[in-house]
Design an enzyme around this catalytic site. Structure first.
Site, PDB file in Angstrom:
ATOM      1  CB  ALA A  54       2.158   3.806   2.667  1.00  0.00           C
ATOM      2  CG  HIS A  75      -6.225   0.978  -3.491  1.00  0.00           C
ATOM      3  ND1 HIS A  75      -6.687   2.213  -3.095  1.00  0.00           N
ATOM      4  CD2 HIS A  75      -4.871   1.081  -3.530  1.00  0.00           C
ATOM      5  CE1 HIS A  75      -5.655   3.012  -2.895  1.00  0.00           C
ATOM      6  NE2 HIS A  75      -4.546   2.362  -3.170  1.00  0.00           N
ATOM      7  CG  ASP A  96      -1.525  -1.737  -3.228  1.00  0.00           C
ATOM      8  OD1 ASP A  96      -0.523  -1.273  -3.833  1.00  0.00           O
ATOM      9  OD2 ASP A  96      -2.127  -1.089  -2.353  1.00  0.00           O
ATOM     10  CG  HIS A 104      -4.059   7.319  -2.760  1.00  0.00           C
ATOM     11  ND1 HIS A 104      -3.512   7.098  -1.516  1.00  0.00           N
ATOM     12  CD2 HIS A 104      -3.878   6.168  -3.451  1.00  0.00           C
ATOM     13  CE1 HIS A 104      -3.010   5.874  -1.453  1.00  0.00           C
ATOM     14  NE2 HIS A 104      -3.219   5.280  -2.618  1.00  0.00           N
ATOM     15  CG  ASN A 140      -8.419  -0.254   0.828  1.00  0.00           C
ATOM     16  OD1 ASN A 140      -8.504  -1.247   0.117  1.00  0.00           O
ATOM     17  ND2 ASN A 140      -8.674  -0.281   2.112  1.00  0.00           N
ATOM     18  CB  ALA A 141      -6.449   5.663  -0.316  1.00  0.00           C
ATOM     19  CG  ASP A 162      -5.488  -7.942   1.943  1.00  0.00           C
ATOM     20  OD1 ASP A 162      -6.639  -7.470   2.097  1.00  0.00           O
ATOM     21  OD2 ASP A 162      -4.453  -7.312   2.266  1.00  0.00           O
ATOM     22  N   GLY A 163      -8.621  -9.839   2.599  1.00  0.00           N
ATOM     23  CA  GLY A 163      -9.357 -10.021   3.848  1.00  0.00           C
ATOM     24  C   GLY A 163      -9.035  -8.952   4.868  1.00  0.00           C
ATOM     25  N   GLY A 169       0.412  -1.153   1.310  1.00  0.00           N
ATOM     26  CA  GLY A 169       0.470  -2.232   0.345  1.00  0.00           C
ATOM     27  C   GLY A 169       0.087  -3.549   1.010  1.00  0.00           C
TER      28      GLY A 169
HETATM   29 ZN    ZN Z   1      -2.679   3.217  -2.951  1.00  0.00          ZN
END
Ligand code: ZN
Length: 391
Positions: A144, A218, A276, A197, A221-222, A250-251, A311
């Site tokens: 994002a 994270h 996040d 990222h 992710n990314a 967070d599942g 996020g």
């Molecule tokens: Zn990020």
């Protein structure tokens, strides 16, 4: 004048200990003594508090936190202190306000907000310095973030990024031209460098770790998914014992089974639960800002119009409980991922993230079902649930 506190009777749990019926003396913002209650009398001048129905644990530290309670740090860095006052309700005693990809002027504004210090009578979580997530990211894994502000790593623009100037952690894509020089320069400055990222190959990621990058932003992710023939950044982060990884339990961001896999592989000493969280944390569903973008938030997630995650709305206490649910790990291990482990990532392991003499008195009292009943930041009660505890 700080009150001297004598807390007694709680079960004390940390990354390294689990003691029934413990006692603790807090003096001048720090822990003066800790041990078995039977062996420790209250100092004459102390205020004694019976906390026998609670679990006493170190305060939580969030290394990736974009905002909350209606405020976004990238859009409005001035709100950092205001949001910090709300965090103790979730057990958070310290955090890295996270600025996503933005013009350098915006980063400087955020540095000034921390430089200028807390407002008068501030009592809240301590911002240890910024987490700059960008602008040296791979546009192919933009998440994002606004591509317009992304740029190639360049040593001249990071010279003033130091912990003394309130930059603690920088996420960058290690495959970009110039990344390794920037990693080395930041590490020399004392800044923690994280890979994220990113489209980095396994080998590119390893070279970044060799250059000093010691964290992954994270996990899963990314970055490309874990591929058994091309393990990529995810494989490299899982595989390298030098590196600690952030993860969002967070599942939604990561399937619970892969959170479990990550904990088994990294162990609690190298897995760091982050939220996040973004502006909608603690608010009702609706539209909120993340940097330049409007994000639609429902009961469980925050997404851009095309469905990409933007996020989370996770709080760190729920992250702790989710981790235990997803992995069946002990409370001690789950706590490590949000106390001792992030403290060590920031090189603060000698005074943060544990309950021991000389450490800052950053403490949380949990109920038996792991709700936050009270949070102490540097010797002062920053938040408490009056139904649970009278102060
Ligand atoms: Zn990020």
């Amino acid at each position: 004048m700080h009150t001297t506190w004598y807390l007694s009777g709680a079960r004390l749990v940390t990354a390294h200990a689990d003691i029934a019926n413990a006692a603790l003396v807090v003096e001048n913002a720090r822990i003066a003594a800790v041990g078995a209650a039977a062996a420790m009398a209250p100092p004459a001048h102390a205020r004694a508090l019976d906390v026998s129905k609670f679990i006493l644990v170190p305060g939580f530290i969030d290394l990736q936190f974009n905002g909350g309670f209606g405020h976004d740090f990238t859009a409005q860095p001035e709100t950092i202190w205001q949001v910090a006052q709300e965090l103790p309700r979730h057990g958070v005693v310290a955090f890295l306000p996270t600025i996503i990809t933005a013009p350098f002027e915006k980063i400087q504004r955020a540095q000034s907000v921390l430089q200028n210090g807390a407002p008068e009578n501030f009592c809240g979580a301590t911002p240890f310095g910024l987490h700059l997530e960008g602008p040296f990211l791979n546009p192919q894994k933009r998440g994002a973030h606004n591509i317009a502000y992304m740029r190639l790593p360049d040593v001249s623009s990071v010279r003033a990024w130091t912990p003394q100037n309130f930059v603690r952690l920088v996420t960058l894509a290690p495959e970009l031209d110039g990344a390794r020089e920037v990693i080395r320069a930041l590490c020399e400055n004392g800044v923690v460098v994280s890979a994220g990222h990113s489209m980095a190959t396994f080998e590119e990621a390893q070279r970044a770790f060799d250059a000093g990058s010691a964290y992954g932003t994270h996990l899963f992710n990314a970055m490309p998914p874990l591929d058994h023939r091309a393990p990529g950044l995810a494989g490299a982060l899982l595989n390298d014992a030098r590196v600690t990884v952030g993860i969002i339990p967070d599942g939604i961001h990561v399937h619970p089974a892969l959170v479990d896999l990550a904990l088994r592989q990294k162990t609690a000493a190298h897995l760091n639960v982050v939220t996040d969280a973004m502006a909608a944390l603690g608010m009702t569903p609706g539209k909120y800002l993340l940097g330049d973008f409007t994000v639609q938030v429902d009961e469980t997630s925050a997404r851009l119009e095309d469905g990409r995650l933007a996020g989370s709305i996770l709080n760190l206490r729920d992250g702790l409980v989710n981790l235990m649910r997803f992995t069946r790990c002990s409370l001690s291990d789950a706590l490590a991922t949000i106390t001792a482990t992030p403290a060590r990532v920031l090189h603060l392991e000698n005074e943060r993230g544990d309950i021991a003499p000389g450490y800052f008195a950053d403490l949380v009292l949990l109920t038996a079902d792991l709700r936050v009943a009270a949070t102490m930041v540097q010797g002062q009660w920053a938040w408490h649930d009056a139904q649970e505890l009278a102060l």
